[in-house]
Design a protein around this motif. Structure first.
Motif, PDB file in Angstrom:
ATOM      1  N   UNK A 171       1.573   6.283 -13.623  1.00 30.67           N
ATOM      2  CA  UNK A 171       0.968   7.632 -13.462  1.00 30.67           C
ATOM      3  C   UNK A 171      -0.405   7.478 -12.604  1.00 30.67           C
ATOM      4  N   UNK A 172      -1.206   6.646 -13.358  1.00 26.94           N
ATOM      5  CA  UNK A 172      -2.896   6.229 -12.865  1.00 26.94           C
ATOM      6  C   UNK A 172      -2.747   5.585 -11.710  1.00 26.94           C
ATOM      7  N   UNK A 173      -1.728   4.638 -11.275  1.00 32.10           N
ATOM      8  CA  UNK A 173      -1.698   4.053  -9.889  1.00 32.10           C
ATOM      9  C   UNK A 173      -1.339   4.994  -9.037  1.00 32.10           C
ATOM     10  N   UNK A 174      -0.711   5.898  -9.199  1.00 33.58           N
ATOM     11  CA  UNK A 174      -0.006   6.751  -8.418  1.00 33.58           C
ATOM     12  C   UNK A 174      -1.147   7.936  -8.000  1.00 33.58           C
ATOM     13  N   UNK A 175      -1.795   8.300  -8.903  1.00 32.29           N
ATOM     14  CA  UNK A 175      -3.174   9.152  -8.680  1.00 32.29           C
ATOM     15  C   UNK A 175      -4.230   8.220  -7.829  1.00 32.29           C
ATOM     16  N   UNK A 176      -4.260   7.111  -7.993  1.00 35.59           N
ATOM     17  CA  UNK A 176      -5.178   6.352  -7.094  1.00 35.59           C
ATOM     18  C   UNK A 176      -4.712   6.119  -5.861  1.00 35.59           C
ATOM     19  N   UNK A 177      -3.584   6.033  -5.563  1.00 35.68           N
ATOM     20  CA  UNK A 177      -3.025   5.860  -4.449  1.00 35.68           C
ATOM     21  C   UNK A 177      -2.433   4.377  -4.025  1.00 35.68           C
ATOM     22  N   UNK A 178      -2.486   3.435  -5.143  1.00 38.36           N
ATOM     23  CA  UNK A 178      -2.175   2.069  -5.021  1.00 38.36           C
ATOM     24  C   UNK A 178      -0.785   1.944  -5.199  1.00 38.36           C
ATOM     25  N   UNK A 179       0.031   2.219  -4.280  1.00 40.16           N
ATOM     26  CA  UNK A 179       1.535   2.188  -4.222  1.00 40.16           C
ATOM     27  C   UNK A 179       2.058   0.876  -3.889  1.00 40.16           C
ATOM     28  N   UNK A 180       2.622   0.320  -5.359  1.00 37.52           N
ATOM     29  CA  UNK A 180       3.177  -0.867  -5.210  1.00 37.52           C
ATOM     30  C   UNK A 180       2.748  -1.921  -4.340  1.00 37.52           C
ATOM     31  N   UNK A 181       1.263  -2.291  -4.534  1.00 35.67           N
ATOM     32  CA  UNK A 181       0.854  -3.092  -3.907  1.00 35.67           C
ATOM     33  C   UNK A 181       0.748  -4.658  -4.648  1.00 35.67           C
TER      34      UNK A 181
END
Length: 220
Positions: free
Chosen positions: A197-207
């Motif tokens: 959820x935190x990664x989704x909010x930060x915009x770092x999608x699967x990098x």
């Protein structure tokens, strides 16, 4: 006479399959009784009441026999329990612990011996793939490294190795082991969801970490 000829191949095939299954069952029994790092084909043949050359008539290599034994154990002893969500894993592991308790020597042999590890290689690959599919919806925004860690931890916790280690090293009952694994899996899944959820909010999608490092260097 023609009728006899038509039935003869099927009867021969049926007998061959019965012999094959007897060999596999004898191998599993030998693994359970001896718990050795290697299994003698002579011992298997003696238990199956066949000539040693008969084993190699049905299984061209030891690897073929080990794979067949793995399938037999999965289907007849510990029985694969399908799942679609990692939230099902604690209950599944609890059921597996009861099955391990019914065949503790075989479970330990599969966990600890070289022959046992080779036997379980096939169904472990199957389980790992199932864990990967079940974890996929939870890790859509995590890095490749975090995804691999989450999958590995879930797979390792839902494992005969965990059951064996906690019983032998800490003297825990299967109920205690199942409780501990449920605690660990619940904690892991909660953390994975929070990270995703935190990664989704930060915009770092699967990098992946490598791509992120490369991207960070480009502006300089």
């Amino acid at each position: 006479m023609n009728t006899a000829k038509r039935h003869e191949p099927s009867l021969r095939d049926e007998y061959a399959e019965m012999t094959r299954q007897r060999i596999v069952a004898a191998f599993v029994e030998t693994l359970e009784d001896e718990a050795a790092d290697d299994i003698s084909m002579a011992a298997v043949a003696k238990r199956a009441k066949v000539a040693e050359r008969t084993i190699y008539r049905h299984f061209k290599t030891r690897a073929e026999l080990f794979a067949a034994a793995g399938e037999w154990i999965e289907n007849n002893v510990f029985s694969y329990i399908p799942f679609t969500s990692p939230d099902e894993l604690p209950d599944i592991f609890r059921k597996l612990c009861k099955r391990f308790d019914r065949h503790p020597h075989l479970a330990r042999a599969i966990a600890m011996t070289r022959a046992g590890r080779r036997v379980r290689a096939g169904f472990r690959r199957h389980l790992i793939e199932q864990h990967r599919k079940a974890m996929a919806p939870l890790v859509q925004h995590l890095s490749a490294k975090e995804v691999r860690q989450a999958e590995a931890l879930a797979s390792y916790l839902n494992n005969v190795l965990a059951w064996n280690a906690m019983r032998e090293d800490f003297g825990m009952s299967s109920t205690d082991v199942a409780d501990a694994i449920e605690w660990a899996l619940t904690t892991l899944l909660k953390d994975v969801r929070q990270r995703d959820a935190a990664a989704a909010r930060s915009g770092k999608v699967g990098k992946s970490p490598r791509k992120r490092t490369t991207a960070a260097k480009e502006p300089a």
